[in-house]
Design a protein around this motif. Structure first.
Motif, PDB file in Angstrom:
ATOM      1  N   ALA A 136       0.935  -1.268   0.006  1.00  0.00           N
ATOM      2  CA  ALA A 136      -0.128   0.106   0.057  1.00  0.00           C
ATOM      3  C   ALA A 136       1.093   1.369  -0.039  1.00  0.00           C
ATOM      4  O   ALA A 136       0.640   2.345  -0.794  1.00  0.00           O
ATOM      5  CB  ALA A 136      -0.868   0.035   1.214  1.00  0.00           C
ATOM      6  N   LEU A 137       1.949   1.362   0.863  1.00  0.00           N
ATOM      7  CA  LEU A 137       2.736   2.401   0.792  1.00  0.00           C
ATOM      8  C   LEU A 137       3.385   2.878  -0.539  1.00  0.00           C
ATOM      9  O   LEU A 137       3.614   3.777  -0.918  1.00  0.00           O
ATOM     10  CB  LEU A 137       3.798   2.178   1.983  1.00  0.00           C
ATOM     11  CG  LEU A 137       3.159   2.382   3.252  1.00  0.00           C
ATOM     12  CD1 LEU A 137       4.531   1.946   4.396  1.00  0.00           C
ATOM     13  CD2 LEU A 137       2.831   3.617   3.851  1.00  0.00           C
ATOM     14  N   GLY A 138       3.797   1.658  -1.193  1.00  0.00           N
ATOM     15  CA  GLY A 138       4.592   1.907  -2.458  1.00  0.00           C
ATOM     16  C   GLY A 138       3.713   2.243  -3.440  1.00  0.00           C
ATOM     17  O   GLY A 138       3.909   3.216  -4.477  1.00  0.00           O
ATOM     18  N   ARG A 139       2.279   1.921  -3.370  1.00  0.00           N
ATOM     19  CA  ARG A 139       1.279   2.403  -4.253  1.00  0.00           C
ATOM     20  C   ARG A 139       1.037   3.897  -4.218  1.00  0.00           C
ATOM     21  O   ARG A 139       0.512   4.601  -5.141  1.00  0.00           O
ATOM     22  CB  ARG A 139       0.241   1.463  -4.252  1.00  0.00           C
ATOM     23  CG  ARG A 139       0.390   0.305  -4.656  1.00  0.00           C
ATOM     24  CD  ARG A 139      -1.062  -0.604  -4.975  1.00  0.00           C
ATOM     25  NE  ARG A 139      -1.138  -1.724  -5.106  1.00  0.00           N
ATOM     26  CZ  ARG A 139      -2.032  -2.829  -4.932  1.00  0.00           C
ATOM     27  NH1 ARG A 139      -3.303  -2.234  -5.461  1.00  0.00           N
ATOM     28  NH2 ARG A 139      -2.031  -4.182  -5.034  1.00  0.00           N
ATOM     29  N   LEU A 140       0.995   4.339  -2.857  1.00  0.00           N
ATOM     30  CA  LEU A 140       0.715   5.812  -2.063  1.00  0.00           C
ATOM     31  C   LEU A 140       1.632   6.714  -2.531  1.00  0.00           C
ATOM     32  O   LEU A 140       1.668   7.843  -2.479  1.00  0.00           O
ATOM     33  CB  LEU A 140       0.030   5.637  -1.121  1.00  0.00           C
ATOM     34  CG  LEU A 140      -1.196   4.773  -0.771  1.00  0.00           C
ATOM     35  CD1 LEU A 140      -1.748   4.712   0.445  1.00  0.00           C
ATOM     36  CD2 LEU A 140      -2.269   5.596  -1.479  1.00  0.00           C
ATOM     37  N   ALA A 141       2.961   6.377  -2.467  1.00  0.00           N
ATOM     38  CA  ALA A 141       4.123   7.148  -2.174  1.00  0.00           C
ATOM     39  C   ALA A 141       4.098   8.204  -3.246  1.00  0.00           C
ATOM     40  O   ALA A 141       4.385   9.256  -3.026  1.00  0.00           O
ATOM     41  CB  ALA A 141       5.441   6.144  -2.269  1.00  0.00           C
ATOM     42  N   SER A 142       3.911   8.013  -4.693  1.00  0.00           N
ATOM     43  CA  SER A 142       3.919   9.096  -5.509  1.00  0.00           C
ATOM     44  C   SER A 142       2.977  10.156  -5.495  1.00  0.00           C
ATOM     45  O   SER A 142       3.379  11.303  -5.535  1.00  0.00           O
ATOM     46  CB  SER A 142       4.202   8.380  -6.826  1.00  0.00           C
ATOM     47  OG  SER A 142       2.979   7.675  -7.169  1.00  0.00           O
TER      48      SER A 142
END
Length: 294
Positions: A136-142
Protein backbone atom coordinates in the motif's frame (compact mmCIF):
# COMPACT_ATOMS: atom_id res chain seq x y z
CA UNK A 1 8.18 33.58 24.33
CA UNK A 2 5.79 31.65 22.10
CA UNK A 3 6.13 31.46 18.35
CA UNK A 4 3.55 33.53 16.59
CA UNK A 5 0.97 31.38 14.79
CA UNK A 6 1.98 30.87 11.19
CA UNK A 7 5.66 31.68 11.83
CA UNK A 8 8.02 29.36 9.96
CA UNK A 9 9.48 27.11 12.65
CA UNK A 10 12.47 26.37 10.39
CA UNK A 11 13.72 29.94 10.60
CA UNK A 12 16.22 30.73 13.36
CA UNK A 13 15.31 33.39 15.91
CA UNK A 14 17.98 36.04 16.56
CA UNK A 15 20.59 33.90 14.82
CA UNK A 16 20.04 30.92 17.14
CA UNK A 17 18.99 27.37 16.23
CA UNK A 18 15.47 26.87 14.82
CA UNK A 19 12.71 27.14 17.38
CA UNK A 20 11.15 23.88 18.54
CA UNK A 21 7.48 23.69 17.62
CA UNK A 22 4.64 22.57 19.89
CA UNK A 23 1.52 21.23 18.19
CA UNK A 24 -1.63 19.74 19.68
CA UNK A 25 -3.69 16.96 18.12
CA UNK A 26 -7.40 17.72 18.31
CA UNK A 27 -8.15 14.41 20.01
CA UNK A 28 -6.69 16.09 23.12
CA UNK A 29 -9.64 18.50 23.14
CA UNK A 30 -12.06 15.84 21.96
CA UNK A 31 -15.29 17.55 23.02
CA UNK A 32 -14.55 20.84 21.27
CA UNK A 33 -15.39 21.39 17.62
CA UNK A 34 -12.81 22.33 15.00
CA UNK A 35 -14.12 25.90 15.17
CA UNK A 36 -13.47 25.95 18.93
CA UNK A 37 -10.05 24.32 18.70
CA UNK A 38 -8.41 26.78 16.31
CA UNK A 39 -8.88 30.08 18.21
CA UNK A 40 -8.23 28.41 21.58
CA UNK A 41 -4.95 26.89 20.36
CA UNK A 42 -3.86 30.27 19.03
CA UNK A 43 -4.80 32.00 22.29
CA UNK A 44 -2.77 29.44 24.28
CA UNK A 45 0.32 30.02 22.15
CA UNK A 46 0.20 26.61 20.49
CA UNK A 47 2.29 26.69 17.32
CA UNK A 48 0.40 24.21 15.15
CA UNK A 49 -2.51 21.78 15.06
CA UNK A 50 -2.87 18.07 14.39
CA UNK A 51 -6.20 17.36 12.72
CA UNK A 52 -8.52 14.71 14.15
CA UNK A 53 -10.34 13.75 10.95
CA UNK A 54 -13.86 13.22 12.43
CA UNK A 55 -13.95 16.89 13.43
CA UNK A 56 -13.85 17.93 9.77
CA UNK A 57 -17.27 16.39 9.21
CA UNK A 58 -18.87 19.25 11.11
CA UNK A 59 -17.18 22.05 9.16
CA UNK A 60 -16.09 20.61 5.82
CA UNK A 61 -12.55 20.45 4.46
CA UNK A 62 -12.69 23.68 2.47
CA UNK A 63 -14.07 25.68 5.40
CA UNK A 64 -11.50 24.12 7.75
CA UNK A 65 -8.70 25.12 5.39
CA UNK A 66 -9.99 28.69 5.29
CA UNK A 67 -10.30 28.77 9.09
CA UNK A 68 -6.67 27.69 9.48
CA UNK A 69 -5.43 30.25 6.94
CA UNK A 70 -7.32 33.09 8.57
CA UNK A 71 -6.00 32.12 12.02
CA UNK A 72 -2.43 31.68 10.78
CA UNK A 73 -2.33 28.25 12.41
CA UNK A 74 -0.55 25.54 10.37
CA UNK A 75 -1.83 21.95 10.35
CA UNK A 76 1.08 19.54 10.76
CA UNK A 77 -0.67 16.18 10.72
CA UNK A 78 -3.84 14.19 10.18
CA UNK A 79 -4.48 10.63 11.30
CA UNK A 80 -5.88 8.14 8.80
CA UNK A 81 -8.96 6.32 10.03
CA UNK A 82 -8.33 3.52 7.50
CA UNK A 83 -5.85 0.64 7.94
CA UNK A 84 -3.23 0.09 5.24
CA UNK A 85 -3.43 -3.71 5.24
CA UNK A 86 -7.22 -4.01 5.25
CA UNK A 87 -8.62 -7.17 6.83
CA UNK A 88 -8.20 -9.88 4.16
CA UNK A 89 -5.41 -11.69 2.35
CA UNK A 90 -5.22 -9.17 -0.49
CA UNK A 91 -5.07 -5.39 -0.60
CA UNK A 92 -8.57 -3.93 -1.12
CA UNK A 93 -8.94 -1.16 -3.68
CA UNK A 94 -10.90 0.74 -1.03
CA UNK A 95 -7.75 1.11 1.09
CA UNK A 96 -5.95 2.91 -1.71
CA UNK A 97 -9.04 4.98 -2.53
CA UNK A 98 -9.47 6.01 1.13
CA UNK A 99 -5.88 7.13 1.44
CA UNK A 100 -5.93 8.95 -1.89
CA UNK A 101 -8.92 10.93 -0.63
CA UNK A 102 -7.09 11.71 2.60
CA UNK A 103 -3.99 12.80 0.67
CA UNK A 104 -6.15 15.20 -1.37
CA UNK A 105 -7.59 16.59 1.88
CA UNK A 106 -4.11 16.98 3.34
CA UNK A 107 -3.02 18.95 0.28
CA UNK A 108 -5.99 21.29 0.61
CA UNK A 109 -5.44 21.75 4.35
CA UNK A 110 -1.68 22.18 4.10
CA UNK A 111 -1.10 19.07 6.22
CA UNK A 112 2.49 17.82 6.09
CA UNK A 113 2.12 14.32 7.57
CA UNK A 114 -0.59 11.69 7.16
CA UNK A 115 -0.30 9.22 10.05
CA UNK A 116 -0.96 5.63 8.95
CA UNK A 117 -1.00 2.16 10.53
CA UNK A 118 -0.99 -1.36 9.02
CA UNK A 119 -3.91 -2.36 11.24
CA UNK A 120 -4.77 -5.59 13.03
CA UNK A 121 -3.77 -9.11 11.99
CA UNK A 122 -7.34 -10.49 11.66
CA UNK A 123 -5.93 -14.04 11.72
CA UNK A 124 -3.11 -13.29 9.31
CA UNK A 125 0.60 -13.61 10.04
CA UNK A 126 2.55 -10.51 11.00
CA UNK A 127 4.64 -10.98 7.85
CA UNK A 128 1.51 -10.94 5.66
CA UNK A 129 0.14 -7.80 7.27
CA UNK A 130 3.48 -6.05 6.88
CA UNK A 131 3.74 -7.13 3.23
CA UNK A 132 0.28 -5.73 2.47
CA UNK A 133 1.10 -2.47 4.25
CA UNK A 134 4.38 -2.16 2.34
CA UNK A 135 2.47 -2.76 -0.90
CA UNK A 136 0.00 0.00 0.00
CA UNK A 137 2.77 2.45 0.87
CA UNK A 138 4.49 1.71 -2.42
CA UNK A 139 1.30 2.42 -4.36
CA UNK A 140 0.64 5.65 -2.46
CA UNK A 141 4.17 7.06 -2.28
CA UNK A 142 4.20 8.96 -5.57
CA UNK A 143 0.78 10.52 -4.92
CA UNK A 144 1.93 11.61 -1.47
CA UNK A 145 5.11 13.15 -2.88
CA UNK A 146 3.14 15.05 -5.53
CA UNK A 147 1.08 16.61 -2.73
CA UNK A 148 4.08 17.31 -0.46
CA UNK A 149 2.69 14.95 2.18
CA UNK A 150 4.67 12.37 4.12
CA UNK A 151 3.04 9.02 4.89
CA UNK A 152 4.28 8.23 8.40
CA UNK A 153 3.86 4.79 9.97
CA UNK A 154 2.96 4.79 13.65
CA UNK A 155 4.00 1.80 15.81
CA UNK A 156 1.43 1.13 18.53
CA UNK A 157 2.21 -0.92 21.61
CA UNK A 158 0.60 -4.29 22.32
CA UNK A 159 -2.07 -5.17 23.32
CA UNK A 160 -3.76 -2.21 21.59
CA UNK A 161 -2.53 -3.43 18.20
CA UNK A 162 -1.16 -6.90 17.43
CA UNK A 163 1.13 -5.78 14.61
CA UNK A 164 3.86 -3.12 14.26
CA UNK A 165 4.44 -2.62 17.97
CA UNK A 166 8.01 -1.26 18.04
CA UNK A 167 10.10 1.51 16.56
CA UNK A 168 12.56 -1.13 15.38
CA UNK A 169 9.81 -2.87 13.37
CA UNK A 170 8.69 0.43 11.86
CA UNK A 171 12.25 1.26 10.81
CA UNK A 172 12.60 -2.10 9.05
CA UNK A 173 9.33 -1.57 7.15
CA UNK A 174 10.15 1.96 6.03
CA UNK A 175 13.65 1.00 4.91
CA UNK A 176 12.11 -1.90 2.98
CA UNK A 177 9.79 0.51 1.15
CA UNK A 178 12.82 2.74 0.49
CA UNK A 179 10.86 5.52 -1.20
CA UNK A 180 10.92 9.26 -0.52
CA UNK A 181 8.05 10.60 1.55
CA UNK A 182 7.63 7.51 3.73
CA UNK A 183 8.52 8.00 7.39
CA UNK A 184 7.74 7.17 11.00
CA UNK A 185 5.67 8.67 13.80
CA UNK A 186 7.43 8.30 17.14
CA UNK A 187 4.73 8.22 19.81
CA UNK A 188 6.30 8.53 23.24
CA UNK A 189 3.36 6.87 25.03
CA UNK A 190 3.64 3.75 22.89
CA UNK A 191 7.41 3.49 22.67
CA UNK A 192 9.07 5.18 25.66
CA UNK A 193 10.05 1.96 27.43
CA UNK A 194 10.96 -0.09 24.36
CA UNK A 195 14.15 -2.08 24.99
CA UNK A 196 17.23 -0.39 23.55
CA UNK A 197 15.30 2.77 22.75
CA UNK A 198 18.29 5.10 22.74
CA UNK A 199 20.13 3.12 20.07
CA UNK A 200 16.99 2.53 18.01
CA UNK A 201 16.19 6.23 18.06
CA UNK A 202 19.69 6.96 16.85
CA UNK A 203 19.31 4.45 14.03
CA UNK A 204 15.83 5.61 12.96
CA UNK A 205 16.23 9.35 13.56
CA UNK A 206 16.45 10.21 9.87
CA UNK A 207 13.04 8.58 9.30
CA UNK A 208 11.08 10.27 12.11
CA UNK A 209 8.68 12.84 10.70
CA UNK A 210 6.41 13.51 13.69
CA UNK A 211 6.67 13.05 17.46
CA UNK A 212 3.55 12.48 19.57
CA UNK A 213 3.90 13.36 23.24
CA UNK A 214 1.88 12.55 26.36
CA UNK A 215 2.80 11.13 29.75
CA UNK A 216 2.40 7.76 31.47
CA UNK A 217 0.06 6.93 34.34
CA UNK A 218 1.71 4.16 36.36
CA UNK A 219 0.16 1.74 35.76
CA UNK A 220 -2.12 2.68 32.85
CA UNK A 221 -5.66 1.72 33.67
CA UNK A 222 -6.64 1.61 29.99
CA UNK A 223 -5.59 3.04 26.62
CA UNK A 224 -7.46 6.28 27.33
CA UNK A 225 -5.35 6.98 30.42
CA UNK A 226 -2.64 9.30 29.15
CA UNK A 227 -1.44 12.34 31.04
CA UNK A 228 -0.46 15.89 30.21
CA UNK A 229 3.28 16.03 29.44
CA UNK A 230 5.35 16.33 32.58
CA UNK A 231 2.64 14.97 34.88
CA UNK A 232 3.49 11.26 34.78
CA UNK A 233 6.47 8.95 35.31
CA UNK A 234 7.90 8.96 31.80
CA UNK A 235 11.36 10.56 31.29
CA UNK A 236 9.66 12.63 28.63
CA UNK A 237 11.88 15.72 28.77
CA UNK A 238 14.94 13.52 28.32
CA UNK A 239 13.42 11.76 25.31
CA UNK A 240 12.46 15.03 23.66
CA UNK A 241 15.90 16.52 24.32
CA UNK A 242 17.60 13.42 22.91
CA UNK A 243 15.54 13.65 19.72
CA UNK A 244 16.60 17.26 19.47
CA UNK A 245 20.26 16.24 19.85
CA UNK A 246 19.79 13.71 17.05
CA UNK A 247 18.67 16.53 14.76
CA UNK A 248 14.90 16.09 14.79
CA UNK A 249 13.41 19.42 13.71
CA UNK A 250 9.73 18.59 13.25
CA UNK A 251 6.75 19.24 15.48
CA UNK A 252 6.27 17.80 18.96
CA UNK A 253 2.54 17.12 18.95
CA UNK A 254 0.58 16.55 22.14
CA UNK A 255 -1.82 13.64 21.64
CA UNK A 256 -3.75 12.77 24.79
CA UNK A 257 -6.34 10.01 25.03
CA UNK A 258 -7.79 10.41 28.51
CA UNK A 259 -11.27 10.36 29.99
CA UNK A 260 -10.02 12.63 32.75
CA UNK A 261 -8.49 15.19 30.39
CA UNK A 262 -11.50 15.05 28.07
CA UNK A 263 -13.74 16.00 31.02
CA UNK A 264 -11.48 18.84 32.19
CA UNK A 265 -10.91 22.51 31.36
CA UNK A 266 -9.25 22.44 27.93
CA UNK A 267 -7.91 25.99 28.24
CA UNK A 268 -6.03 24.86 31.34
CA UNK A 269 -4.77 21.70 29.59
CA UNK A 270 -3.34 23.77 26.73
CA UNK A 271 -1.64 26.15 29.15
CA UNK A 272 -0.04 23.24 31.02
CA UNK A 273 1.22 21.73 27.76
CA UNK A 274 2.74 25.03 26.68
CA UNK A 275 4.34 25.60 30.09
CA UNK A 276 5.88 22.12 30.20
CA UNK A 277 7.24 22.34 26.66
CA UNK A 278 8.85 25.71 27.24
CA UNK A 279 10.37 24.39 30.45
CA UNK A 280 12.03 21.47 28.62
CA UNK A 281 14.41 23.89 26.95
CA UNK A 282 14.98 26.08 29.99
CA UNK A 283 18.28 24.47 30.96
CA UNK A 284 20.20 23.29 27.90
CA UNK A 285 22.93 21.83 30.15
CA UNK A 286 20.62 19.31 31.81
CA UNK A 287 21.67 15.72 31.11
CA UNK A 288 19.53 13.65 28.79
CA UNK A 289 17.78 10.82 30.65
CA UNK A 290 15.78 8.14 28.87
CA UNK A 291 15.50 5.66 31.72
CA UNK A 292 17.79 3.09 33.28
CA UNK A 293 16.82 0.32 30.86
CA UNK A 294 18.15 2.32 27.92
Amino acid sequence: MSQMPGQDASQPLNGSRPRRELAVCEITTRNWTFEQDVPAYVAAGIDALGIYRPKLDGIGVANAARTLREAGLPARSMISMSHLAGAGDSLPAAVIDDHMRLLDECALLGVETLVVVPGMRHGRSVERVEALAIDALGRLASAAAERDVVLALEPIRAPYFDCLNTLSDAEKMVRTVALPGIGIVFDTWHLWNEAGLKETLKSAADLIRLVHISDWHDPPREHDDRLVPGEGVMPLAGIVRYLDELGYAGAYEVEIFSKDVWASDYHDVLRRCRRWFDGVWGDERQAVQLGAEN
